[in-house]
Scaffold this active site. Structure first.
Site, short mmCIF file in Angstrom:
data_model
loop_
_atom_site.label_atom_id
_atom_site.label_comp_id
_atom_site.label_asym_id
_atom_site.label_seq_id
_atom_site.Cartn_x
_atom_site.Cartn_y
_atom_site.Cartn_z
N HIS A 1 0.70 -1.15 0.19
CA HIS A 1 0.12 -0.09 0.15
C HIS A 1 0.89 1.17 0.03
O HIS A 1 2.07 0.91 0.53
CB HIS A 1 -0.76 -0.09 1.23
CG HIS A 1 -1.57 -1.03 1.66
ND1 HIS A 1 -1.14 -1.96 2.22
CD2 HIS A 1 -3.03 -1.28 1.47
CE1 HIS A 1 -2.41 -2.90 2.35
NE2 HIS A 1 -3.15 -2.50 1.86
N ASP B 1 2.39 2.14 3.45
CA ASP B 1 3.47 1.20 3.82
C ASP B 1 5.05 1.41 3.61
O ASP B 1 5.97 1.22 4.34
CB ASP B 1 3.39 -0.35 3.18
CG ASP B 1 1.79 -0.92 3.40
OD1 ASP B 1 1.20 -0.38 4.08
OD2 ASP B 1 1.57 -1.78 2.70
N GLU C 1 -8.85 -14.12 -1.10
CA GLU C 1 -7.84 -14.54 0.14
C GLU C 1 -8.64 -15.40 1.07
O GLU C 1 -9.84 -15.30 1.27
CB GLU C 1 -7.73 -12.95 0.94
CG GLU C 1 -7.12 -13.25 2.26
CD GLU C 1 -6.61 -11.75 2.77
OE1 GLU C 1 -6.52 -10.76 2.15
OE2 GLU C 1 -6.78 -11.68 4.08
N HIS D 1 -10.55 -14.28 4.13
CA HIS D 1 -11.90 -13.63 3.78
C HIS D 1 -13.11 -14.70 3.28
O HIS D 1 -14.10 -14.29 3.56
CB HIS D 1 -11.41 -12.50 2.67
CG HIS D 1 -10.55 -11.66 3.07
ND1 HIS D 1 -10.26 -10.65 2.19
CD2 HIS D 1 -9.84 -11.47 4.29
CE1 HIS D 1 -9.29 -9.76 2.89
NE2 HIS D 1 -8.93 -10.22 3.96
N ASP E 1 -4.27 -13.85 -2.13
CA ASP E 1 -3.69 -13.71 -0.94
C ASP E 1 -3.67 -14.77 -0.04
O ASP E 1 -4.74 -15.27 0.23
CB ASP E 1 -4.63 -12.57 -0.23
CG ASP E 1 -4.07 -10.83 -0.79
OD1 ASP E 1 -3.27 -10.97 -1.71
OD2 ASP E 1 -4.45 -9.98 -0.28
N ASP F 1 -10.00 -11.95 11.01
CA ASP F 1 -9.32 -12.07 9.91
C ASP F 1 -7.72 -12.16 10.99
O ASP F 1 -7.09 -11.31 10.86
CB ASP F 1 -9.22 -10.76 9.23
CG ASP F 1 -8.65 -10.96 7.80
OD1 ASP F 1 -8.42 -12.19 7.27
OD2 ASP F 1 -8.50 -9.88 6.94
N ASP G 1 -0.40 -12.56 2.32
CA ASP G 1 -1.07 -11.48 3.17
C ASP G 1 -1.19 -12.14 4.63
O ASP G 1 -2.30 -12.36 5.12
CB ASP G 1 -2.44 -11.15 2.65
CG ASP G 1 -2.99 -9.86 2.99
OD1 ASP G 1 -2.44 -9.17 4.03
OD2 ASP G 1 -4.01 -9.30 2.47
C1 XLS Z 1 -7.27 -6.79 4.77
C2 XLS Z 1 -6.99 -6.99 3.30
C3 XLS Z 1 -5.44 -6.25 3.00
C4 XLS Z 1 -5.56 -6.20 1.52
C5 XLS Z 1 -4.87 -5.02 0.74
O1 XLS Z 1 -7.92 -7.50 5.35
O2 XLS Z 1 -6.47 -8.33 3.03
O3 XLS Z 1 -4.45 -6.50 3.37
O4 XLS Z 1 -5.12 -7.45 0.87
O5 XLS Z 1 -5.42 -3.85 1.17
NI NI Z 2 -5.54 -9.21 1.36
NI NI Z 3 -7.41 -9.68 4.66
#
Ligand code: XLS
Ligand code: NI
Ligand code: NI
Length: 442
Positions: free
Chosen positions: A107, A110, A274, A277, A302, A313, A345
């Site tokens: 990001h 970061d 991800e 998620h 991810d 998460d 991630d």
């Molecule tokens: C957060 C997200 C974030 C995204 C990028 O839960 O996974 O890390 O991958 O913004």
């Molecule tokens: Ni992510």
């Molecule tokens: Ni995440």
């Protein structure tokens, strides 16, 4: 290309991580991730396209809602934010070059602190972009994707592109523009949208329809802008059902696909899925992969894992062989990822405080996925699984079943067939047999 150091060595005592095979006793070696090994026609490196997440690995400090930092970084000591950001980049590239992983993701915030005006922040990021470009050149490590953090700053508490206040929407747009510029300048291969605050806490104060239309408009404008600047890469949306908002608009793969279709955004956008998620949405990761693959939108991943007992998460490093073997069956069948790669991630635990822990985490993740990919390929070579699946549908391969699939039968014809034919026989789904079959290869 070898180890890339800055002014000092941050991960002292740890050298190049090499592939040593499954029997090695060395905990700082790959057992399965043999980058040049060919599986299903491509090297592991080409299949997996591993990326290190800048935010978890070099910013995340071990803090949780109940306590402050437990991870203290020697690259986080200088007063001046540019000098500090350079140190962090040095540490990041030392780490990535020691691991021998090909990509990273970030990001905007970061890379360098965004603590000024829009233009001041842009200037800081540009300064660091120059620096990162040199680091990329020296190390061969590339940018898998860039993104803008539109969720941490307090101005985004009511949403970023979906904020009810237009002036906040302009700030979100400006930040995307600047992050796109940086991604393009660094040869980033993709750009990700994860809408951390794009959702709502209460419908009492929310016009969902208007907010989603605004989000779609910003996506359209961002794509337009990047294409005009010559960006050829992919854009990904990353679904997540909740956290930080109660209800996020990009709930899961199916929801995002419906949204993209509604706003005519399918040409440029696909999905970044991800694991944690998926499970928060009440799905398996495999389910999300299959939904995206079936829509032709399996872009990028991810990699992490949730916790069987916790409902948030947790972003742990992946280590579930079964989950990833089943996942790679889907990914391989779909012909791989479209343009993306596999970004870790994931973060080390709050109490994993040794420098070496960051290495163990990534080595374990890379090995789990490499092993799962190799296993999935062996299952596919063996053939019984795919054969069972396709035979299960063979009543649609000829005769009236085929005509039905081709849209050539009407409801009356189906009625007639049912009334003429005897009660269908029971056909086993044989789930336990198939689970055993997969276990044989793990
Ligand atoms: C957060 C997200 C974030 C995204 C990028 O839960 O996974 O890390 O991958 O913004
Ligand atoms: Ni992510
Ligand atoms: Ni995440």
């Amino acid at each position: 290309m070898g180890i890339i150091l800055g002014d000092r060595e941050y991960f002292k005592g740890i050298g190049q991580i090499a592939y040593e095979g499954p029997d090695t006793d060395n905990p700082l070696a790959y057992r399965w991730y043999d980058a040049k090994k060919v599986v299903a026609g491509k090297t592991l490196e080409e299949h997996l396209r591993f990326a290190v997440a800048y935010w978890h690995s070099f910013n995340g400090n071990g803090g949780d809602p109940f306590g402050g930092r437990t991870h203290f970084y020697p690259w986080d000591e200088k007063k001046d934010k540019i000098a500090r950001a350079r140190d962090k980049a040095d540490a990041a590239f030392e780490f990535m070059s020691k691991l021998g992983l090909p990509y990273y993701c970030f990001h905007d915030v970061d890379v360098v602190d965004y603590d000024g005006t829009v233009l001041e922040n842009e200037k800081s990021l540009n300064t660091l972009t120059e620096y990162l470009r040199e680091k990329q050149k020296a190390s061969g490590v590339k940018l898998l994707w860039g993104t803008a953090n539109l969720f941490s700053h307090e101005r985004f508490m009511n949403g970023a592109t979906t904020n009810p206040d237009f002036s906040v929407v302009t700030y979100a747009a400006a930040q995307i523009k600047i992050a796109l510029d940086a991604t393009i300048a660094l040869g980033g291969e993709n750009y990700v949208f994860w809408g951390g605050r794009e959702g709502y806490m209460s419908l009492l104060n929310t016009d969902m329809k208007r907010e989603q239309a605004h989000f779609a408009e910003i996506l359209k404008l961002s794509i337009q802008y990047a294409r005009e600047k010559g960006f050829k890469g992919k854009f990904f949306i990353e679904p997540k059902p909740c956290e930080p908002t109660k209800h996020q608009y990009d709930y899961d793969a199916a929801t995002v696909i419906g949204f993209l279709r509604q706003y005519d955004l399918l040409d440029d956008l696909s999905l970044n899925l991800e694991v944690n998620h998926a499970t928060l949405a009440g799905h398996t990761f495999q389910h999300e992969l299959q939904v995206a693959a079936d829509a032709g939108l399996l872009g990028s991943l991810d990699a992490n894992r949730g916790d069987y007992q916790n409902g948030w998460d947790t972003d742990q490093f992946p280590n579930d062989l079964m989950e990833w073997t089943e996942s790679f069956l889907i990914i391989l069948r779909a012909g791989g990822l479209q343009g993306g790669g596999i970004n870790f991630d994931a973060k080390r635990r709050r109490n994993s405080t040794d420098t070496a822990d960051l290495f163990h985490a990534h080595i374990g993740g890379a090995d789990t996925l490499a092993r799962a990919l190799i296993t999935a390929d062996r299952i596919r070579q063996h053939g019984a699984l795919d054969q069972f699946r396709s035979e299960r549908y063979n009543s649609f391969d000829q005769g009236d079943g085929k005509r039905f699939e081709e849209g050539r039968l009407d409801l009356k014809k189906l009625y007639q067939l049912a009334s003429e034919n005897p009660e269908p026989r029971m056909i086993s789904g044989r789930q336990e047999y198939l689970e055993n079959l997969i276990n044989r290869f793990i």
